[in-house]
Design an enzyme around this catalytic site. Structure first.
Site, PDB file in Angstrom:
ATOM      1  N   LEU A   1      13.914  23.582  32.531  1.00  0.00           N
ATOM      2  CA  LEU A   1      14.385  22.444  33.022  1.00  0.00           C
ATOM      3  C   LEU A   1      13.306  21.463  32.335  1.00  0.00           C
ATOM      4  O   LEU A   1      12.120  21.741  32.159  1.00  0.00           O
ATOM      5  CB  LEU A   1      14.051  22.295  34.484  1.00  0.00           C
ATOM      6  CG  LEU A   1      15.220  23.355  35.414  1.00  0.00           C
ATOM      7  CD1 LEU A   1      14.532  23.323  36.765  1.00  0.00           C
ATOM      8  CD2 LEU A   1      16.212  22.657  35.322  1.00  0.00           C
ATOM      9  N   ASP A   2      13.801  20.477  32.231  1.00  0.00           N
ATOM     10  CA  ASP A   2      12.935  19.143  31.482  1.00  0.00           C
ATOM     11  C   ASP A   2      11.691  18.980  32.466  1.00  0.00           C
ATOM     12  O   ASP A   2      12.011  19.394  33.712  1.00  0.00           O
ATOM     13  CB  ASP A   2      13.645  17.813  31.562  1.00  0.00           C
ATOM     14  CG  ASP A   2      14.822  17.961  30.555  1.00  0.00           C
ATOM     15  OD1 ASP A   2      14.966  18.984  29.785  1.00  0.00           O
ATOM     16  OD2 ASP A   2      15.599  17.203  30.632  1.00  0.00           O
ATOM     17  N   GLN A   3      10.436  18.473  31.821  1.00  0.00           N
ATOM     18  CA  GLN A   3       9.214  18.401  33.091  1.00  0.00           C
ATOM     19  C   GLN A   3       9.722  17.481  34.120  1.00  0.00           C
ATOM     20  O   GLN A   3       9.005  17.774  35.205  1.00  0.00           O
ATOM     21  CB  GLN A   3       8.221  17.910  31.890  1.00  0.00           C
ATOM     22  CG  GLN A   3       7.017  17.896  32.731  1.00  0.00           C
ATOM     23  CD  GLN A   3       5.677  17.499  31.943  1.00  0.00           C
ATOM     24  OE1 GLN A   3       5.898  17.826  30.536  1.00  0.00           O
ATOM     25  NE2 GLN A   3       4.427  17.317  32.410  1.00  0.00           N
TER      26      GLN A   3
ATOM     27  N   VAL B   1      12.196  17.054  36.043  1.00  0.00           N
ATOM     28  CA  VAL B   1      13.229  17.516  36.872  1.00  0.00           C
ATOM     29  C   VAL B   1      12.769  18.894  37.654  1.00  0.00           C
ATOM     30  O   VAL B   1      11.954  19.676  37.292  1.00  0.00           O
ATOM     31  CB  VAL B   1      14.333  18.176  35.833  1.00  0.00           C
ATOM     32  CG1 VAL B   1      15.580  18.754  36.728  1.00  0.00           C
ATOM     33  CG2 VAL B   1      14.850  17.098  34.981  1.00  0.00           C
TER      34      VAL B   1
ATOM     35  N   HIS C   1      18.501  17.640  27.154  1.00  0.00           N
ATOM     36  CA  HIS C   1      18.778  16.210  28.174  1.00  0.00           C
ATOM     37  C   HIS C   1      20.043  16.280  28.442  1.00  0.00           C
ATOM     38  O   HIS C   1      20.518  14.884  28.493  1.00  0.00           O
ATOM     39  CB  HIS C   1      18.107  15.236  27.528  1.00  0.00           C
ATOM     40  CG  HIS C   1      16.492  15.113  27.273  1.00  0.00           C
ATOM     41  ND1 HIS C   1      15.850  14.201  26.617  1.00  0.00           N
ATOM     42  CD2 HIS C   1      15.557  16.292  27.784  1.00  0.00           C
ATOM     43  CE1 HIS C   1      14.509  14.526  26.789  1.00  0.00           C
ATOM     44  NE2 HIS C   1      14.468  15.770  27.226  1.00  0.00           N
TER      45      HIS C   1
END
Length: 224
Positions: A63-65, A67, A163
């Site tokens: 997961l993106d940081q 999120v 993303h």
């Protein structure tokens, strides 16, 4: 908000897998020495349980940081292989909740685009089909709540691109709240949570299903 104790975020654990609720702002894996991340915290936790034994921890998805949401980690090479196979075969179901201030043209729909990542800026963009390096991205969405000019949207990912949700939603005129990279508002943290994860347990193939309630500020006005 990261409490500093990984035990606070573990949803399930056994000899093959560890399922966690990653807080927003904490990286899954960090290249900077000394910076906190999920991988280091989990490895330290596992090492303390069995001192002297180097723990195995396989990162099978990310997961993106900014999120928050559910992640499953492999505790054995066999589990890593099986979970990675499910991801590549589209058998792992990922459901997200997102918040936008822009009213969607349709209450529900499917977004299909071609995305290309720019390694220099660590951003992705929608490009024309056939663009070198572009990958097809597909998701489905449904508006499930509206509250004081904000819309809560349920999103199902069919692909897992860099993303992806943030780029596709912004391109469709629905940038997420708090998404400074892709044209969202700056009044809150990023309004995106991986709230549901379903997969087959490595070996037995038993269906495993996990859900979490988003903790981010962007979600507080909704009844969840």
């Amino acid at each position: 908000m990261w409490s500093g104790k990984i035990e606070d975020y573990i949803l399930y654990e056994d000899k093959n897998i560890i399922v966690c609720h990653k807080p927003a702002g904490l990286a899954v894996q960090n290249a900077r020495i000394g910076s906190a991340d999920m991988e280091s915290a989990l490895k330290n936790y596992l090492y303390k349980k069995e001192p002297g034994k180097m723990p195995y921890l396989g990162i099978v998805h990310r997961l993106d940081q900014p999120v928050e949401g559910i992640l499953v980690f492999a505790h054995t090479p066999f589990a890593a292989k099986e979970l990675s196979r499910q991801i590549s075969g589209g058998q792992m179901e990922k459901i997200y909740l997102a918040v936008t201030k822009e009213k969607p043209e349709k209450e529900e729909g499917i977004l299909e685009d071609y995305l290309k990542k720019d390694g220099r800026t660590n951003m992705s963009a929608v490009v024309a089909e056939g663009t070198p390096g572009a990958k097809k991205a597909r998701l489905s969405y449904q508006v499930i709540q509206e509250e004081t000019e904000r819309f809560l949207i349920k999103i199902k990912l069919d692909t897992g691109r860099h993303h992806q949700i943030r780029v596709q939603m912004a391109h469709a005129g629905m940038p997420l709240t708090g998404d400074r990279k892709y044209g969202g508002t700056t009044d809150t943290a990023l309004g995106l949570c991986a709230c549901s994860l379903t997969f087959l347990y490595p070996g037995s193939r038993k269906k495993m299903h996990f859900k979490v309630k988003p903790k981010g500020e962007a979600f507080k006005s909704f009844s969840l």
